[in-house]
Write a protein that holds these residues in place. Structure first.
Motif, PDB file in Angstrom:
ATOM      1  N   PRO A   1      -2.307  -3.129  -4.701  1.00 12.82           N
ATOM      2  CA  PRO A   1      -3.231  -2.608  -3.673  1.00 12.82           C
ATOM      3  C   PRO A   1      -4.681  -1.937  -4.137  1.00 12.82           C
ATOM      4  O   PRO A   1      -5.883  -1.553  -4.148  1.00 12.82           O
ATOM      5  CB  PRO A   1      -2.466  -1.865  -3.598  1.00 12.82           C
ATOM      6  CG  PRO A   1      -1.377  -2.344  -3.840  1.00 12.82           C
ATOM      7  CD  PRO A   1      -0.923  -3.298  -4.391  1.00 12.82           C
TER       8      PRO A   1
ATOM      9  N   LYS B   1      12.917   7.375 -11.071  1.00 16.72           N
ATOM     10  CA  LYS B   1      12.834   6.248 -11.412  1.00 16.72           C
ATOM     11  C   LYS B   1      13.017   5.326 -10.660  1.00 16.72           C
ATOM     12  O   LYS B   1      12.909   3.724 -10.301  1.00 16.72           O
ATOM     13  CB  LYS B   1      13.015   6.358 -12.811  1.00 16.72           C
ATOM     14  CG  LYS B   1      11.865   5.154 -13.399  1.00 16.72           C
ATOM     15  CD  LYS B   1      11.774   4.863 -15.419  1.00 16.72           C
ATOM     16  CE  LYS B   1      11.469   3.833 -15.598  1.00 16.72           C
ATOM     17  NZ  LYS B   1      11.118   3.610 -16.878  1.00 16.72           N
TER      18      LYS B   1
ATOM     19  N   MET C   1      -7.801   4.615  -6.594  1.00 17.49           N
ATOM     20  CA  MET C   1      -6.509   5.110  -6.774  1.00 17.49           C
ATOM     21  C   MET C   1      -6.147   6.254  -6.031  1.00 17.49           C
ATOM     22  O   MET C   1      -7.005   6.789  -5.914  1.00 17.49           O
ATOM     23  CB  MET C   1      -6.565   5.570  -8.478  1.00 17.49           C
ATOM     24  CG  MET C   1      -4.751   5.739  -8.586  1.00 17.49           C
ATOM     25  SD  MET C   1      -4.576   6.945 -10.835  1.00 17.49           S
ATOM     26  CE  MET C   1      -3.550   7.135 -10.353  1.00 17.49           C
TER      27      MET C   1
ATOM     28  N   ARG D   1     -12.590  10.501 -11.003  1.00 19.46           N
ATOM     29  CA  ARG D   1     -12.455   9.825 -11.379  1.00 19.46           C
ATOM     30  C   ARG D   1     -11.424   7.809 -10.751  1.00 19.46           C
ATOM     31  O   ARG D   1     -11.452   7.103 -10.545  1.00 19.46           O
ATOM     32  CB  ARG D   1     -12.065   9.124 -12.893  1.00 19.46           C
ATOM     33  CG  ARG D   1     -12.546   8.246 -13.701  1.00 19.46           C
ATOM     34  CD  ARG D   1     -12.381   7.938 -15.300  1.00 19.46           C
ATOM     35  NE  ARG D   1     -11.493   8.729 -15.591  1.00 19.46           N
ATOM     36  CZ  ARG D   1     -10.927   8.939 -16.241  1.00 19.46           C
ATOM     37  NH1 ARG D   1     -11.747   9.574 -17.321  1.00 19.46           N
ATOM     38  NH2 ARG D   1      -9.515   9.555 -17.017  1.00 19.46           N
TER      39      ARG D   1
ATOM     40  N   GLN E   1       2.530   1.747  -3.370  1.00 24.01           N
ATOM     41  CA  GLN E   1       1.385   2.664  -4.311  1.00 24.01           C
ATOM     42  C   GLN E   1       1.322   4.346  -4.119  1.00 24.01           C
ATOM     43  O   GLN E   1       1.253   4.598  -4.745  1.00 24.01           O
ATOM     44  CB  GLN E   1      -0.199   1.923  -4.023  1.00 24.01           C
ATOM     45  CG  GLN E   1      -0.993   2.641  -5.962  1.00 24.01           C
ATOM     46  CD  GLN E   1      -1.992   2.360  -5.631  1.00 24.01           C
ATOM     47  OE1 GLN E   1      -2.664   2.152  -4.328  1.00 24.01           O
ATOM     48  NE2 GLN E   1      -3.052   2.043  -6.511  1.00 24.01           N
TER      49      GLN E   1
ATOM     50  N   GLN F   1      -1.574  -0.369 -10.436  1.00 20.93           N
ATOM     51  CA  GLN F   1      -0.212  -0.885  -9.974  1.00 20.93           C
ATOM     52  C   GLN F   1       0.478  -1.742 -11.401  1.00 20.93           C
ATOM     53  O   GLN F   1      -0.284  -2.026 -12.679  1.00 20.93           O
ATOM     54  CB  GLN F   1       0.235  -1.505  -9.486  1.00 20.93           C
ATOM     55  CG  GLN F   1       0.766  -2.487  -8.210  1.00 20.93           C
ATOM     56  CD  GLN F   1       1.036  -1.301  -7.614  1.00 20.93           C
ATOM     57  OE1 GLN F   1       2.130  -0.581  -7.682  1.00 20.93           O
ATOM     58  NE2 GLN F   1       0.908  -1.340  -6.371  1.00 20.93           N
TER      59      GLN F   1
ATOM     60  N   MET G   1       0.609  -1.142  -0.065  1.00 23.30           N
ATOM     61  CA  MET G   1      -0.242  -0.046   0.268  1.00 23.30           C
ATOM     62  C   MET G   1       0.533   0.978  -0.035  1.00 23.30           C
ATOM     63  O   MET G   1       0.746   2.606  -0.977  1.00 23.30           O
ATOM     64  CB  MET G   1      -1.431   0.034   1.255  1.00 23.30           C
ATOM     65  CG  MET G   1      -2.266   1.135   1.140  1.00 23.30           C
ATOM     66  SD  MET G   1      -3.189  -0.207  -0.536  1.00 23.30           S
ATOM     67  CE  MET G   1      -3.909   1.559  -0.905  1.00 23.30           C
TER      68      MET G   1
ATOM     69  N   GLU H   1     -12.861   6.776  -7.413  1.00 23.04           N
ATOM     70  CA  GLU H   1     -14.120   6.079  -7.948  1.00 23.04           C
ATOM     71  C   GLU H   1     -12.748   4.640  -8.447  1.00 23.04           C
ATOM     72  O   GLU H   1     -12.852   3.528  -8.363  1.00 23.04           O
ATOM     73  CB  GLU H   1     -14.403   6.416  -9.185  1.00 23.04           C
ATOM     74  CG  GLU H   1     -15.723   5.650  -9.319  1.00 23.04           C
ATOM     75  CD  GLU H   1     -16.232   5.859 -11.266  1.00 23.04           C
ATOM     76  OE1 GLU H   1     -16.826   5.474 -11.363  1.00 23.04           O
ATOM     77  OE2 GLU H   1     -16.211   6.664 -11.115  1.00 23.04           O
ATOM     78  N   PHE H   2     -11.817   4.346  -8.830  1.00 22.57           N
ATOM     79  CA  PHE H   2     -11.448   4.122  -8.764  1.00 22.57           C
ATOM     80  C   PHE H   2      -9.871   3.463  -8.093  1.00 22.57           C
ATOM     81  O   PHE H   2      -9.721   2.342  -8.112  1.00 22.57           O
ATOM     82  CB  PHE H   2     -10.043   3.981 -10.253  1.00 22.57           C
ATOM     83  CG  PHE H   2     -10.921   4.324 -11.863  1.00 22.57           C
ATOM     84  CD1 PHE H   2     -12.388   4.108 -11.805  1.00 22.57           C
ATOM     85  CD2 PHE H   2     -10.250   4.270 -12.693  1.00 22.57           C
ATOM     86  CE1 PHE H   2     -13.007   4.563 -13.374  1.00 22.57           C
ATOM     87  CE2 PHE H   2     -11.377   4.543 -14.206  1.00 22.57           C
ATOM     88  CZ  PHE H   2     -12.057   4.828 -14.017  1.00 22.57           C
TER      89      PHE H   2
END
Lengths: 390, 509
Positions: free
Chosen positions: B397, A388, A207, A201, A4, B401, A1, A204-205
């Protein structure tokens, strides 16, 4: 988690970082210019000129992004712009064809140039670097041939309007320019609405959305910038035609790349060509299309430059390909293909444009200008790689 | 005979996998020692330990070579002691000449300046020793695989080889070339070069080897002398293990014939005249799980990919029928439209766009399914991905991803989702559990079972025989581009599959 959350923030960091860099550069030049006791940096004629003088770079960069996303490169766009500019001049000045016909014919010539190169790259798998390097030389020679070593000009007013015209004020206010103000207000509304929709959105997704403060802060900065630019332009001569063309093209290409089947497939081709192929995507045709598209945009850029200079010259377009490529990489595209966004590319081109103008006003020599621009390109890409690997 | 090499209790652990478990191996000076085992048994890992690819300290156990402990820091150390390995994939540079390749990294030079006349002369001598009649200046890429193999051996000889390791040296060779190679091995043995050969081909082994060590599941099972060598014994040792994994209970309920291939053939894409698939016919019924067994490199993947939109090879011949109707599978999109999906064995290189998020990977093969009039509906895309995430229990998650961050098992589920979204009637699964852990394997098996219960046909290619035996209703056995046998669930056993392969190899050779 946690991972992300970090990657979501890193993604936002990239987009916001670009915008922040543009704002910072503008602010920096404003301070430096006023410190020299010169007139305000962000006055209407300067703003107009940034778009007039860099419109062709943005247009070329839009096409170059697709090429680079698909995993290729096009070195021929400068020569292609010069050649199509010469074609337009020949059609207009020597053959005296009407301007709309000239525009259509020249765009077709551009598409054919792109097709001729894309054919070898896509279907014969000749490296694009080599094909377009050859194209760069051939088209430069063809330009000299067509112009006979001379400049061709001048052009009728209607052709020149492509680059140096302004939109008419349909409201009849003239000072300030009413239609410009209306369009500016509309633009701010649309930008805010699109931002809010995307944010909804994301949530909602499932993210991780960016923090609300960051979102509203950025939206406020964009709104203020658009409002300021719009107001300045309105108090001068209104919106330049070029800016309308650029905005429309940017919106179309942003939509194409992010919201259409074919746009998505181009990213897949650059991301993993074999996987794309095994997913039923005809990769060759897409690569071919990218080159045709690039040729058409090169023709548009060629005509705009020719119109601005009011003559077609054998030396036109020299180095355009590198400006466009630099804008794409400053804008965050990856050399290996498969990533990059239209909005990033436009900001990348604007950063270059603002630096060009700012340094010229400050009286920085062309020697230092080149060095500074080179370092900015390097720094932008290092920033990406660093992010990155982190 | 003196002992040249002794490897004692070698244990090598990769993250999550014990590749070698206390393997011991003794090689006498002057013998040819064969190592046999299934794919993934640990043969290559053992040789990499010996040759220094895995340096001293990265594994447990001891190696004694020529009476002294061997502590390799890298390949150069082992080569300096005369231990040379020739890998299955040849390491020659195709655009350079034989002489340049022979002395690559070991140039005939004084102060960095190469003496070409001397190099050419030495190359000529070495080529004579291996019986290759080509000029030293010939470009390697223009020679056949058999000749390239000889060049590799010549290269080993140039380094004063004492222990030569050949990893499946005849796998890519024609019969005559393979014969010549085996003769050369015997000649080198007469000259005192000790050799280790890794091979599946029992007829070759019994021809050249003095002793055989069989490795299974990372452990040495037995070492047999020439007198003890028999096919049955080797096969039993190679496969004789308990079922390592569990499989979901299935009650097979096959329906009508769904998918039929008849007389399917294709040629190698580059090597003219080399036929890779030779008249293969097979069928899959609705609700049936059918396996294709065979060793690596026997053309199973090539068969699947050539059927799936001619993604492999050229000169295709044969016909494909779905539900009794002939279908056009000449491009990938036509094959997808015909209801066929192919889940690749190499998901990272061929199946996924690693830097893209899960949802974009899932929609890739069926963008039309989330678009109306060519415009993507991202809400629908996210819903589809979310649906598969729940259905296949992809542990992540969120569907935003990037797939590069997922484990092998979850990546495989993403690839499966991508193909399920194309609504296939037939799924060709190529090594569906390669490189994923045992728990995730069970989940993949369960998904396969559910798909079959939905009436879809599944064609599974696998190198793991227990998996084929545990999952399949029928198994085709493939060797060298042909189907060499077909076994029902009740008939099939590891011994029978191995026997079909081994006997076919014997027949061909």
């Amino acid at each position: 988690m946690a991972d992300q959350k970090q990657s979501a923030l890193a993604g936002h960091l990239r987009e916001n970082g670009m915008l922040l860099a543009l704002v910072a550069i503008v602010v920096l030049f404003s301070i430096l210019v006023s410190a020299q006791g010169k007139p305000m940096f962000l006055q209407a004629p300067n703003i107009t000129n940034i778009f007039l003088q860099n419109g062709h770079v943005i247009i070329l960069a839009l096409g170059m992004l697709l090429i680079i996303v698909a995993g290729h490169i096009d070195l021929s766009v400068g020569s292609a712009a010069a050649f199509t500019g010469a074609v337009a001049a020949w059609l207009t000045v020597d053959l005296e064809l009407p301007v709309p016909v000239v525009i259509v014919l020249t765009l077709i010539v551009g598409g054919l140039i792109g097709a001729a190169q894309g054919y070898w790259v896509a279907f014969w798998r000749i490296p694009s670097f080599i094909v377009t390097l050859a194209g760069m030389m051939v088209l430069r020679g063809a330009t000299l041939l067509l112009l006979g070593g001379q400049n061709i000009g001048p052009f009728p007013k209607s052709f020149q309007a492509m680059s140096s015209g302004f939109i008419p004020d349909l409201t009849g206010m003239e000072k300030p320019h009413g239609l410009t103000l209306i369009i500016t207000a509309l633009a701010i509304g649309v930008i805010t609405w699109i931002g809010l929709r995307a944010r909804r959105r994301d949530i909602e997704f499932g993210m991780t959305p960016e923090p609300a403060g960051l979102f509203w802060g950025r939206t406020a900065i964009i709104a203020a910038a658009v409002g300021f630019v719009g107001f300045q332009l309105a108090s001068f001569r209104g919106l330049p035609n070029v800016l309308i063309v650029l905005t429309v093209l940017t919106v179309i290409y942003a939509f194409f790349t992010e919201n259409t089947v074919q746009g998505r497939r181009i990213y897949a081709v650059g991301g993993n060509e074999k996987a794309a192929k095994l997913s039923g995507i005809r990769t060759e045709r897409l690569v071919f299309f990218c080159f045709v598209n690039m040729g058409v945009l090169a023709a548009l850029a060629g005509m705009m430059v020719t119109a601005r200079l009011n003559s077609a010259t054998p030396k036109a377009g020299t180095g355009f390909e590198l400006d466009a490529i630099a804008a794409v990489f400053i804008g965050g595209a990856a050399m290996a293909g498969g990533s990059g966004k239209i909005i990033g590319v436009v900001i990348g081109a604007l950063i270059m444009g603002v630096m060009n103008m700012g340094m010229s006003i400050l009286g920085v020599g062309i020697d230092y200008q080149q060095m500074i621009k080179g370092l900015v390109l390097l720094a932008a890409v290092i920033f990406d790689v660093y992010n990155k690997n982190k | 005979m003196a002992t040249l090499l002794e490897m004692r209790e070698i244990t090598k652990v990769f993250p999550g996998v014990k590749a070698l478990d206390r393997v011991s191996l003794t090689v006498e000076a002057g013998e040819i020692h064969a190592i046999c085992g299934e794919n993934g048994a640990g043969k290559s890992t053992l040789m990499k330990v010996l040759s220094g690819v895995y340096p001293h300290g990265s594994f447990d156990g001891e190696i004694t070579y020529d009476g002294t402990p061997l502590h390799n820091r890298g390949i150069r150390d082992s080569e300096a002691k005369g231990i040379i390995i020739i890998h299955q994939e040849l390491a020659l540079i195709p655009l350079l000449s034989i002489a340049e390749n022979l002395f690559m990294g070991n140039e005939v030079a004084t102060n960095g300046v190469i003496s070409w006349p001397l190099a050419m002369q030495k190359t000529g001598e070495l080529l004579r020793r291996v019986g290759l009649n080509e000029p030293p200046s010939a470009v390697v890429g223009k020679l056949g695989v058999g000749k390239q193999q000889l060049i590799e051996i010549a290269k080993a000889l140039s380094k004063n080889v004492r222990l030569l390791i050949l990893d499946e040296p005849t796998a890519a060779l024609q019969e005559a070339d393979a014969d010549r190679l085996l003769d050369l091995m015997l000649e080198l043995k007469a000259q005192g070069v000790t050799q280790i050969i890794i091979s599946h081909k029992l007829n070759e082994i019994s021809r050249v080897a003095d002793r055989i060590t069989v490795i299974r599941d990372g452990a040495a099972v037995s070492t047999l002398t020439k007198a003890e060598i028999s096919e049955d014994r080797i096969i039993r040792d190679m496969v004789g293990r308990d079922m390592a994994h569990r499989y979901p209970e299935r009650t097979p309920n096959p329906g009508d014939v769904l998918f039929e291939v008849e007389g399917w053939s294709c040629m190698h894409p580059e090597q003219a005249g080399r036929q890779m698939i030779k008249g293969v016919s097979l069928n899959v019924r609705k609700g049936e799980i059918v396996g294709i067994a065979g060793l690596m490199g026997t053309g199973r993947t090539e068969l699947a990919m050539s059927i799936f939109g001619r993604s492999y090879g050229k000169g295709h011949a044969g016909s494909v029928r779905m539900n009794g109707q002939p279908v056009d599978v000449s491009t990938v999109s036509k094959a997808i439209a015909a209801g066929i999906s192919y889940v690749t064995e190499d998901r990272k290189a061929l199946g996924l766009i690693l830097e893209e998020p899960i949802l974009k990977n899932i929609s890739l093969a069926n963008l039309a399914g989330i678009a109306s009039r060519s415009i993507l509906n991202k809400r629908r895309e996210a819903q589809v991905a979310e649906g598969y995430r729940k259905q296949l229990a992809i542990r992540t998650p969120g569907v935003q991803q990037k797939v590069v961050n997922l484990s092998g098992g979850n990546q495989q589920k993403v690839v499966l989702s991508k193909w399920l979204f194309t609504e296939p009637q037939l799924l060709i699964l190529d090594e569906p559990t390669r490189g994923i852990d045992v728990g995730a394997k069970f989940e993949i098996y369960t998904i396969m079972k559910e798909l079959a219960e939905q009436g879809r046909g599944i064609l599974m290619i696998s190198s793991e025989m227990p998996e084929l035996l545990g999952m399949c209703d029928r198994i085709y056995v493939m060797n060298e581009g042909r189907i060499v046998g077909e076994l029902t669930r009740d008939e099939a056993s590891q011994e029978k599959i191995m026997a079909l392969i081994v006997k076919d190899v014997g027949r061909a050779a």
